[in-house]
Design a protein around this motif. Structure first.
Motif, PDB file in Angstrom:
ATOM      1  N   ASP A  52      -0.637   4.052  -1.969  1.00 22.78           N
ATOM      2  CA  ASP A  52      -1.780   4.613  -1.257  1.00 22.78           C
ATOM      3  C   ASP A  52      -1.311   5.533  -0.127  1.00 22.78           C
ATOM      4  N   ARG A 102       0.817  -1.208   0.000  1.00 18.89           N
ATOM      5  CA  ARG A 102       0.000   0.000   0.000  1.00 18.89           C
ATOM      6  C   ARG A 102       0.861   1.274   0.000  1.00 18.89           C
ATOM      7  N   TYR A 137      -9.571   4.720   3.919  1.00 21.70           N
ATOM      8  CA  TYR A 137     -10.040   4.785   2.536  1.00 21.70           C
ATOM      9  C   TYR A 137     -11.495   5.262   2.513  1.00 21.70           C
TER      10      TYR A 137
END
Length: 203
Positions: free
Chosen positions: A16, A13, A69
């Motif tokens: 992200d 991630r 998220y």
């Protein structure tokens, strides 16, 4: 209604994490390394090196943070982990002189940095991140969680970029107790995990 989830900042991630960190404030340049190294080291390292440090940290594990998220877009970040690993915390006099916990105790974890992208602010994401951070710390063996939030109601003007500490009211609403006030606008709060029931919200 938006779908909000919180996940550990694992190596896969990293992109992200970058999206979450670079949506406003100092995240792009800091790369959440402020608490991890001494001031001298931080000043010597340009942003690209700090970014590489974060990549290495996430690759090595365990995850040093959580990512929130919103509809599958990385919207925010919170650093949470053992206080002993966050070097600058133990070199900050305002904390060391007022904390009620021994500084060599690895069961004391710290929530030390929040970042939320500008377009996702004022949606309660810091509260969601904090709740997930508490459960993540519990699962990691934490006994106590400590944090160092700012109090915007204390009468001191606080630069927006300094709010990465978190806001005092968010912690108090999550069950933390104020244990010290080193400065009028700076609090130390703590949560004894044995005294708090497990939350229904998990990372």
């Amino acid at each position: 209604m938006a779908n909000i989830t919180v996940q550990p900042a694992t190596a896969d991630r990293f992109d992200d994490a970058q999206h979450a960190l670079t949506g406003g404030g100092d995240g792009r340049s800091c790369q959440c390394q402020w608490w991890m190294i001494t001031n001298a080291e931080f000043q010597r390292k340009p942003p690209d090196e700090r970014k590489a440090m974060l990549r290495d940290e996430m690759a090595a594990g365990p995850p040093p943070a959580l990512i929130v998220y919103v509809d599958d877009e990385a919207a925010g970040w919170v650093r949470v982990g053992p206080r002993t690993r966050q070097v600058r915390l133990g070199r900050t006099r305002a904390f060391t002189e007022h904390s009620t916990e021994p500084w060599d105790d690895e069961t004391v974890w710290a929530v030390s940095c929040f970042v939320v992208r500008k377009e996702f602010r004022r949606q309660g994401l810091n509260a969601r991140l904090l709740d997930a951070a508490v459960e993540y710390a519990r699962s990691g063996g934490a006994r106590v969680i400590e944090a160092y939030p700012l109090d915007p109601d204390a009468g001191t003007k606080i630069p927006v970029n300094d709010l990465y500490h978190g806001v005092l009211s968010t912690f108090l609403e999550a069950g933390f107790t104020e244990v010290a006030r080193p400065k009028p606008h700076l609090a130390i709060v703590a949560l004894d995990l044995a005294a708090r029931p497990r939350s229904a919200v998990v990372p």
